[in-house]
Design a protein around this motif. Structure first.
Motif, PDB file in Angstrom:
ATOM      1  N   LEU A  37      57.301  12.925  33.970  1.00 50.54           N
ATOM      2  CA  LEU A  37      57.313  13.459  35.344  1.00 50.54           C
ATOM      3  C   LEU A  37      58.694  13.315  35.968  1.00 50.54           C
ATOM      4  O   LEU A  37      59.201  14.260  36.589  1.00 50.54           O
ATOM      5  N   ARG A  38      59.312  12.144  35.831  1.00 47.18           N
ATOM      6  CA  ARG A  38      60.667  11.940  36.386  1.00 47.18           C
ATOM      7  C   ARG A  38      61.646  12.941  35.782  1.00 47.18           C
ATOM      8  O   ARG A  38      62.462  13.541  36.479  1.00 47.18           O
ATOM      9  N   PHE A  39      61.567  13.106  34.467  1.00 45.96           N
ATOM     10  CA  PHE A  39      62.458  14.038  33.784  1.00 45.96           C
ATOM     11  C   PHE A  39      62.293  15.457  34.333  1.00 45.96           C
ATOM     12  O   PHE A  39      63.268  16.122  34.679  1.00 45.96           O
ATOM     13  N   CYS A  40      61.054  15.923  34.420  1.00 44.06           N
ATOM     14  CA  CYS A  40      60.797  17.293  34.878  1.00 44.06           C
ATOM     15  C   CYS A  40      61.220  17.481  36.333  1.00 44.06           C
ATOM     16  O   CYS A  40      61.876  18.469  36.677  1.00 44.06           O
ATOM     17  N   LEU A  41      60.862  16.554  37.184  1.00 44.87           N
ATOM     18  CA  LEU A  41      61.203  16.689  38.608  1.00 44.87           C
ATOM     19  C   LEU A  41      62.703  16.555  38.840  1.00 44.87           C
ATOM     20  O   LEU A  41      63.228  17.109  39.815  1.00 44.87           O
ATOM     21  N   SER A  42      63.411  15.879  37.950  1.00 44.11           N
ATOM     22  CA  SER A  42      64.871  15.789  38.089  1.00 44.11           C
ATOM     23  C   SER A  42      65.536  17.158  37.915  1.00 44.11           C
ATOM     24  O   SER A  42      66.623  17.396  38.432  1.00 44.11           O
ATOM     25  N   TRP A  43      64.867  18.057  37.189  1.00 40.77           N
ATOM     26  CA  TRP A  43      65.408  19.408  37.030  1.00 40.77           C
ATOM     27  C   TRP A  43      65.491  20.115  38.378  1.00 40.77           C
ATOM     28  O   TRP A  43      66.409  20.897  38.615  1.00 40.77           O
ATOM     29  N   GLU A  44      64.521  19.878  39.228  1.00 40.12           N
ATOM     30  CA  GLU A  44      64.527  20.528  40.542  1.00 40.12           C
ATOM     31  C   GLU A  44      65.755  20.104  41.345  1.00 40.12           C
ATOM     32  O   GLU A  44      66.405  20.936  41.981  1.00 40.12           O
TER      33      GLU A  44
END
Length: 180
Positions: A24-31
Motif C-alpha cells: 500500500l505504501r509503495f502504491c500510494l507513493s506513486w500518487e
C-alpha cells in the motif's frame, strides 16, 4: 498503437505479516511522486472479494482496514483509468497489482509508455526488493492489448512453445532472470 511498459515478477513476501502494508505504501507513493490519484482499486481479501474493480473513493479505506486488521489477502491492485473507459483491462494507463497465492505469486507494474517522464524500473526493483523476494523478472515494451497475454502465458505459466508465439513483444528492457 498504444504501447505499455510492463514489469512483471514472480515473487514471494519477505515478511508475510507486513507485505500488504508495504505494498500500500509503495502504491500510494506513486500518487505523490507522479502527481496523480489512482481512480480504481481491486482486491481479494477474506471479507472483500468484489467482481471487478471499485472506485478509489469507495474502496481505499476498506482495503486499508483489511490490511491493518491483518486479514488474509490474495490480491490488491491499483488502476489509473481515463474518465470514460470501456474495459479496465485494456483502458488503464497505470496498473500496479500484487497477487500472493500458494502458486504463481506475482507483481505487475504496467504503465502506458511515455505517460511518465521515465519508467525507472531499476529503482522500482530496488524498492520492491525491500518487501518482496524477486524470483524472476521481465520488463518489456508491449502493445497494450497483448500485455496480459504475454505476462500470463510467457512468464507466469509458460507452456511449451509459448515464447515462440507472437505476442507483439516490441522490446525486452530487462531480461528474465533469477536472483534479481
Amino acid at each position: 498503437m498504444r504501447e505499455m511498459v510492463s514489469l512483471f515478477a514472480l515473487v514471494s513476501p519477505v515478511q508475510q505479516d507486513t507485505v500488504w502494508e508495504s505494498w500500500l505504501r509503495f502504491c500510494l507513493s506513486w500518487e505523490e511522486r507522479y502527481y496523480f490519484a489512482f481512480t480504481h482499486l481491486s482486491c481479494i481479501t477474506a471479507s472483500l472479494h468484489p467482481d471487478g474493480i471499485r472506485t478509489r473513493s469507495r474502496y481505499l479505506k476498506k482495503i486499508q482496514a483489511s490490511v491493518s486488521q491483518k486479514e488474509e489477502i490474495e490480491h490488491i491492485g491499483f488502476y489509473l483509468l481515463p474518465p470514460k473507459f470501456y474495459q479496465a483491462v485494456f483502458d488503464f494507463q497505470i496498473y500496479l497489482g500484487l497477487s500472493l497465492k500458494e502458486q504463481h505469486s506475482c507483481c505487475e507494474i504496467t504503465v502506458e509508455n511515455h505517460l511518465l517522464k521515465e519508467f525507472q524500473y531499476q529503482e522500482i526493483l530496488q524498492t520492491i526488493k525491500e518487501f518482496l523476494y524477486l524470483e524472476k523478472v521481465e520488463v518489456n515494451l508491449l502493445p497494450f492489448n497483448q500485455t496480459f497475454n504475454y505476462n500470463f502465458n510467457c512468464i507466469l505459466s509458460p507452456a511449451p512453445g509459448a515464447s515462440e508465439r507472437d505476442y507483439g513483444l516490441i522490446r525486452r528492457l530487462y531480461p528474465a532472470g533469477t536472483g534479481c
